[in-house]
Design a protein around this motif. Sequence first.
Motif, PDB file in Angstrom:
ATOM      1  N   LYS A  33      -1.830   8.916   0.873  1.00 10.06           N
ATOM      2  CA  LYS A  33      -0.901   8.124   1.675  1.00 10.06           C
ATOM      3  C   LYS A  33      -0.052   7.239   0.772  1.00 10.06           C
ATOM      4  O   LYS A  33      -0.475   6.846  -0.313  1.00 10.06           O
ATOM      5  CB  LYS A  33      -1.671   7.252   2.667  1.00 10.06           C
ATOM      6  N   GLN A  34       1.114   6.906   1.217  1.00  5.83           N
ATOM      7  CA  GLN A  34       1.974   6.019   0.453  1.00  5.83           C
ATOM      8  C   GLN A  34       1.352   4.625   0.399  1.00  5.83           C
ATOM      9  O   GLN A  34       0.859   4.103   1.390  1.00  5.83           O
ATOM     10  CB  GLN A  34       3.368   5.954   1.096  1.00  5.83           C
ATOM     11  N   GLY A  35       1.398   4.028  -0.780  1.00  5.25           N
ATOM     12  CA  GLY A  35       0.850   2.685  -0.932  1.00  5.25           C
ATOM     13  C   GLY A  35      -0.123   2.608  -2.102  1.00  5.25           C
ATOM     14  O   GLY A  35      -0.133   3.461  -2.990  1.00  5.25           O
ATOM     15  N   ARG A  44       2.121   4.099 -10.907  1.00  2.47           N
ATOM     16  CA  ARG A  44       2.434   3.020  -9.971  1.00  2.47           C
ATOM     17  C   ARG A  44       1.394   2.954  -8.847  1.00  2.47           C
ATOM     18  O   ARG A  44       1.035   3.966  -8.249  1.00  2.47           O
ATOM     19  CB  ARG A  44       3.836   3.249  -9.381  1.00  2.47           C
ATOM     20  N   ASP A  45       0.923   1.737  -8.585  1.00  4.07           N
ATOM     21  CA  ASP A  45       0.016   1.450  -7.466  1.00  4.07           C
ATOM     22  C   ASP A  45      -1.330   2.152  -7.566  1.00  4.07           C
ATOM     23  O   ASP A  45      -2.034   2.303  -6.566  1.00  4.07           O
ATOM     24  CB  ASP A  45       0.673   1.802  -6.124  1.00  4.07           C
ATOM     25  N   LEU A  46      -1.711   2.606  -8.779  1.00  2.00           N
ATOM     26  CA  LEU A  46      -3.047   3.170  -8.982  1.00  2.00           C
ATOM     27  C   LEU A  46      -3.896   2.160  -9.744  1.00  2.00           C
ATOM     28  O   LEU A  46      -3.510   1.693 -10.821  1.00  2.00           O
ATOM     29  CB  LEU A  46      -2.982   4.487  -9.764  1.00  2.00           C
ATOM     30  N   ASN A  74      -5.348   3.854  -0.037  1.00  2.00           N
ATOM     31  CA  ASN A  74      -6.157   5.015  -0.407  1.00  2.00           C
ATOM     32  C   ASN A  74      -7.373   4.539  -1.205  1.00  2.00           C
ATOM     33  O   ASN A  74      -7.250   3.689  -2.095  1.00  2.00           O
ATOM     34  CB  ASN A  74      -5.369   5.993  -1.278  1.00  2.00           C
ATOM     35  N   TYR A  75      -8.539   5.101  -0.881  1.00  2.00           N
ATOM     36  CA  TYR A  75      -9.754   4.770  -1.623  1.00  2.00           C
ATOM     37  C   TYR A  75     -10.453   6.056  -2.025  1.00  2.00           C
ATOM     38  O   TYR A  75     -10.839   6.863  -1.165  1.00  2.00           O
ATOM     39  CB  TYR A  75     -10.681   3.903  -0.775  1.00  2.00           C
ATOM     40  N   LEU A  76     -10.575   6.255  -3.328  1.00  2.00           N
ATOM     41  CA  LEU A  76     -11.218   7.449  -3.869  1.00  2.00           C
ATOM     42  C   LEU A  76     -12.520   7.032  -4.548  1.00  2.00           C
ATOM     43  O   LEU A  76     -12.521   6.217  -5.469  1.00  2.00           O
ATOM     44  CB  LEU A  76     -10.300   8.133  -4.890  1.00  2.00           C
TER      45      LEU A  76
END
Length: 446
Positions: free
Chosen positions: A83-85, A113-115, A45-47
Amino acid sequence: MFERNCIAELEKWLVKPNSKPLILRGSRQVGKTTLVENFSQRFDNYLYLNFEKNPSAAALFEKEQEIEDLVAEIFLFCNKENKQGKTLLFIDEIQNSKTAITKLRYFYEAKIRDLHVIAAGSLLETTLSKDVSFPVGRVEYLALRPCVFNEFLRAIGETQLEKALLARRIPEAMHEKTMNLFNTFTLIGGMPEVLANYAEHKDFVGLNTIYESLLTSYRDDVEKYARNETMSQTIRYILQSGWKFAAERITLGGFGGSSYKAREMGEAFRTLEKTFVLELCHPTTDFLVPVTKDLKRSPKLLWLDCGLVNYAAQVQKEVFGAADILHAWRGKIAEQIVAQELLALDNRVSNQRNFWVREKSNSNAEVDFVLQQENRVIPIEVKSGHNAKLTSLHLFMDEVPHDIAVRVWSQAFSVDEVTTQKGKTFTLINLPFYYVGRLNEILREY
């Protein structure tokens, strides 16, 4: 767009346990946004939020809420499915929201987590000095600077030569070609847009439009970081007339023939230093670590990019026509490009250059640069000629407790044993310009 060296630093940051939000710092147009966009390909994911182009994005941070809820709103604002990940949140031009700067600490403390969070801003450096509750200890920094020589080779497709450069295994038969390419790099500089355009069109004249656009953007920013009209005028003067003093020692009072006082000029220079456009490189008189600046002595003016210097100082033809860049513009552009390569040896925001002076009656001496390497202060001269004529270098080596010195020149790599008039023998590493970016690795071998 070619990949930047700094990607490797971002990858190290990514795998750190409990990595903190990362603030990218550097001058306007050095490629911060493009770097992060390339890096974002490693995420699920890209924000992307840009507070300058879309001011309404900053409003997301004004409401008091949990970080998890804020992240959910950002996904909605960006019209992205979660999305998961792994997720990368990039906040560009963050200086437009003091609240967002303050809230960076909560991204670290929430430990989602994962951010992973990266922030940047072309005028962020001036915001940091104002009344902002900055998250000290909750963020980390990385400096992004103009491209260095190996990135230039990558950009123009000289991939095998770049590999040989990084391995420090350029054969003598390739020396002339490599130096010719380095001279081209010295002419056009390392601003990413310039390199990309040259790689595509190989047109020197066509680059002038880009240089002019970059200089105009720096001048247009003056109103944003000058606190009064006098400072605005002083900064404009520096950005208009200061380029021709690149790699020269300067006096602040009356700089460049102006009527500005030392206090006014000093404040303007310090403001521009915060934007990474230039550096006032102060001398040291030290022979031992740690190297400390002598702020009472006149500094050397170093700009962010030699291509901009050549264009703004109107010396492009002289640099282009020089058989040896050491002979172009009284050696100033050679010293400027070496300064850029030395600065890029370290991605710390605090990294700066130093040079050495001895100012005594009838016995002045100056060494172009000194580099603190572990427990040694290594002198670096940017000069050609016979070893015996490196007078200041000899004086320096008589005083230090080690026996390693560096001379940067246009000839091939070699090593000499040199003896000073006082009888001290030292090792002089004769370094071609293209190996300056590998200096740390070379010094570890001696």
